[in-house]
Each structure stands twice: as C-alpha cells, then as structure tokens.
Design an enzyme around this catalytic site. Structure first.
Site, PDB file in Angstrom:
ATOM      1  N   ASP A  55       0.966  -1.006  -0.141  1.00 41.88           N
ATOM      2  CA  ASP A  55      -0.062  -0.190   0.227  1.00 41.88           C
ATOM      3  C   ASP A  55       0.884   1.207   0.046  1.00 41.88           C
ATOM      4  O   ASP A  55       2.238   1.275   0.391  1.00 41.88           O
ATOM      5  CB  ASP A  55      -1.097   0.098   1.170  1.00 41.88           C
ATOM      6  N   GLU A 112       0.130  -1.126   5.725  1.00 37.76           N
ATOM      7  CA  GLU A 112       1.246  -0.721   6.856  1.00 37.76           C
ATOM      8  C   GLU A 112       0.913   0.954   7.129  1.00 37.76           C
ATOM      9  O   GLU A 112       1.173   1.308   8.287  1.00 37.76           O
ATOM     10  CB  GLU A 112       2.543  -0.720   6.163  1.00 37.76           C
TER      11      GLU A 112
HETATM   12 ZN   LIG Z   1       6.609   2.293   4.046  1.00 35.44          ZN
END
Ligand SMILES: [Zn+2]
Length: 492
Positions: free
Chosen positions: A125, A193
């Site tokens: 992401d 994340e």
């Molecule tokens: Zn990162």
C-alpha cells in the site's frame, strides 16, 4: 618554585599525557573505513524490463488512507494479477497465500527443514497524494513515468520498489536453472502498513506464529543508504535499523473551581494545565548513548572527521557534552531518548468564565529501554499536582520493540549484500523513530532488521510521503542485485 610544586606539576603533566594517550588509543581502536573494494560494476541483466514492471506497479493505486477505505481494498486484486503476470517463475515455484483478501505470503520451500527460514517483507500500500499538491509533481503521481533516469510516482521509495526488486531477485535465481534454496525463504507483503498493519502484517504474523515459524532474521523498511544526511560524514552510511520506538499519548486533565473571572483563584484550570505541560517539556526522560541510537552514532564514527571520532570514541569522558549537543537538535535528540511532545491543549469557552477543567494531550515516543509504565511514573512525579490527573488517550500505548543483535548472522549477511552494491559505504546500526510493519514481524524473529538499499540524499527524504517520489534507475538495479545477493548468500 618549591620541589613539591615542581613534583605536583610533573604529576599533572603525566596525568594529562596519560589521559590524552587513552583518548587517542580509544579513537584509533574504532573500526576503520571499508576498503573501496570491487562492487557490482554492471547493472543486473534485464534492468530495462524490470523498470517497466516497477512503473506498471506504481500505476495501480493501492492507496491506504483510513481503515474503512474500500477503494484501496479493490485495487489489490489488480495488483496481485500484475505480480502474477510479471513473475511467472515465482508464481510457479513458490506457494502463495492471500491473507485477509489483500496481503500476500509467499513460501519458497527450502530443502533442509532444520534451517530457520528468512523473512523478507515489504508493504504494497501507499499513502494518498495530499489534495492540492497533484499539480506540483513533475510527472503525475500514479503515472509511473520513466524519465530523466528515474521512475516517478507514489510508492517508488515507499515501497513498491522493494516488493518488485525482491520478486525480481527470486525470479532471476529461478531462471538460473530452477535451483531450490536450502533454507526456506518467506516473502510477506502487507496491504495496510500505512494505517497500522493490523489486517496485513499482523494477520500474516498470527498465521506464522500458529505454524510455529521462527525466522533466522527478518528484513523490512526503516532505513537506507544515507548520502549527505549525516552532517560531516565523508562516506555514505548504510544504516540498518535494529529497533523502532514505541508510542504513548496521555490525556492530562486539570480541575479547578469554576466561577466568575472577576475573582479568580491563585491558579486556574488553565494555569494548572499550562504548568503541567511546561514541566513535562522542561523535565525530559533521561538520554542514553547505550541504546541503538547511540550505538548507531558510534557506528558512523569511522566516516566522521577526526575531532568527532575522538568525542564518539571517548564517551566515558565526553558523554555528558555529547548528550547536551545531541539533545539540542530534534533529529539527534529523538535518537537518544524518549521524546515528549504536547500536541493538543483545550480549556475554557468564554473570556469571563473560569473553566472547571482544562485538558492537554502529550505524545511520547518511547526509546528502547523505557517502558510505558516508566513514562507514566515520570509524568506523575514531574507534575506532582493532585489537581492534575492523566489517562490513556485512544489506547494503552505501545512499547518500543526489542533490539536486534548487531553481531548476529542476519546483520552480517545484510552488511555483505550492502557491500556488494556499495563497497565503500559505512554500515552502521540505527534506531527507527517512525513505525513500520516490523513491530509485528519482530514477533516471529529475534532479529528484525529495518533497511532497504535506496540511496537517499536530504531532498529525497521529503519525497517519502511527499511530492515527486522517485527512484533512480541505477539505484533500482542495485536493489535487485542486493536482494538477489542476500537470498543467494543466506538461503541457497
Ligand atoms: Zn513504508
């Protein structure tokens, strides 16, 4: 001059000489600079095609901006499909599992089950582009433009480059004749994340724990090859993060009698909260040079001018001066202590009404060695006012991670792979002051390292989560070589 005085004078000179000698010997004992050996002189084969694959990966908008963002979820099947098409050998030889619909766990089974696996990780992401800044990009943020020696776009250095370079490395090892690794290689690619990794990395780690996997080492983002970032350094510094800081936010509440402002008490709720915040700023958590931040500074010393080497090598003598200097800069202060940041303050609604309550939020970033309980005890002692209480603000706080061994086999393997692409870089340990998925991956490895071999200059650092994120094509070739070398040396 009396004989006694002369003797005392000679004694003092001898003591000064002995001190100077000890200081010099300590300085000379520091490791030297790495010899400028032969690195990889040529880029990996097929770099042009690999660059096009990275460009295509950037064009899939796998944006994380909030836990409920459905559009980001929807972009992952397209990203998975792109990976399948880009790396046919990987998808033929490795087992791939999709976790929570979007994250990926690949297993390249080793032939020797007695060897602990290695765990190479990254996140797929990216953060959104700040609204209003789209026009400031030299090339549109999701264009994946290949221009001027760079690949441009969101994710170029945070961190589709690592996802793609890791897979390029394994694909090329498979192309060498289908060799199987001796040691199992696990690849974990999270999908959230940037919003905490709860559904991605954490779920992957839960699964690995269920399977009783303990990795020899894990490698994630966190630091890089720093070029001109550390003041005075004469070489590039490849900094391997050993640990990341924890976090705690406290809500402070001051109580006082309300009423008319024409007859105020000696201290109002506003005055009490202001005093509490000011005390916390004035009395910081203690600094230490013994943690990974301090050790990192010592590791960088070989690349620093002689005067700085003398100071760093003789912390027994210069420690207090060094701590005072490092504390003066926000960047170095964050490396040597738990930081204190008041971020919100509130109280009062009308200019002639005494508020009965005023509040403040203070955010602490915990250095390894300090615990949430210790920070709370420090806050209690420092404020020492029965009218000011505090509670957790949005959660109980997160401890700093454990500290990976800088003398372990994983660290050595990573350092060797760094020297294969950057022979004259100084490899040093470090402390990561922001959060990464390794707060989860550390649960399945005692040796969670945080490093990716992108070369960062000071202007590049603001491109991370900022405008004009990009990676140099030559540097991208180095990434592919690095992950290939690392897998070859640790697993084949
Ligand atoms: Zn990162």
């Amino acid at each position: 001059m009396s004989r006694w005085l002369r003797k005392a004078g000679i004694g003092l000179i001898l003591i000064a000489l002995a001190l100077a000698l000890a200081v010099l010997v300590n300085t000379l004992r520091l490791p030297g600079l790495p010899a400028a050996g032969a690195g990889l002189s040529s880029p990996p084969a097929g770099l042009d095609a690999a660059v096009k694959r990275l460009s295509a990966a950037i064009q899939v908008q796998t944006v994380s901006s909030s836990p409920m963002q459905a559009s980001a979820e929807n972009s992952f099947p397209a990203f998975h499909k792109l990976l399948e098409e880009s790396f046919p050998r990987v998808h033929g030889a490795l087992k791939r599992e999709v976790i929570n619909g979007s994250s990926l766990l690949y297993t390249w089974q080793g032939t020797d089950p007695s060897l602990a696996p290695i765990l190479l990780t990254a996140h797929m992401d990216v953060v959104p582009v700040e609204p209003g800044t789209e026009g400031s990009w030299t090339h549109p943020p999701f264009s994946g433009a290949i221009a001027d020696g760079y690949v441009w776009g969101r994710g170029a250095i945070d961190m589709k480059h690592v996802v793609m370079a890791t897979l390029e490395g394994i694909e090329s090892l498979l192309a060498e004749g289908g060799a199987k690794p001796k040691r199992t290689v696990l690849l974990a690619f999270g999908h959230d994340e940037e919003i905490g990794g709860e559904a991605g990395a954490k779920a992957i780690v839960d699964l690995l724990e269920q399977r009783k996997v303990r990795a020899m080492f894990s490698l994630d983002e966190g630091s890089a090859i720093l070029d001109g970032v550390i003041p005075g350094a004469t070489r590039q510094i490849a900094q391997i993060g050993l640990s990341e800081k924890g976090g705690l936010s406290l809500l402070l509440k001051a109580k006082a009698k309300g009423g008319h402002s024409s007859m105020p008490p000696q201290q109002t709720a506003v005055g009490k909260i202001g005093r509490a915040v000011s005390l916390l700023e004035a009395h910081q958590m203690p600094a230490t040079l013994d943690g990974p931040g301090g050790k990192g500074l010592l590791g960088v010393a070989p690349a620093l001018p002689f005067g700085m080497r003398v100071v760093l090598a003789n912390q027994w003598l210069f420690g207090p001066i060094l701590i005072r200097q490092l504390s003066a800069s926000p960047v170095t202060n964050a490396l040597i202590r738990t930081t204190t940041a008041p971020t919100i303050i509130q109280g009062g609604v009308k200019e002639n009404v005494l508020p009965s309550e005023a509040t403040a939020v203070v955010n602490f970033r915990l250095a390894p060695g300090d615990t949430v309980a210790q920070v709370k005890a420090h806050v209690e002692q420092t404020i020492a006012d029965p009218d000011v209480t505090f509670t957790d603000w949005r959660g109980p706080g997160v401890e700093a991670t454990s500290v990976a061994d800088m003398n372990g086999p994983g660290y050595k393997l990573i350092a060797e792979a760094i020297h294969a692409i950057a022979p004259d870089a100084v490899v040093a340990p470090g402390l990561v002051v922001t959060g990464t998925d390794s707060k989860h991956y550390g649960r399945v490895s005692d040796a969670a390292y945080r490093f990716a071999p992108m070369r960062l200059t000071p202007p590049d650092i603001v491109r991370i989560h900022g405008t004009n994120e990009r990676i140099g094509i030559v540097n991208y070739g180095e990434l592919i070589s690095f992950y290939t070398a690392l897998v070859r040396a640790s697993a084949m």
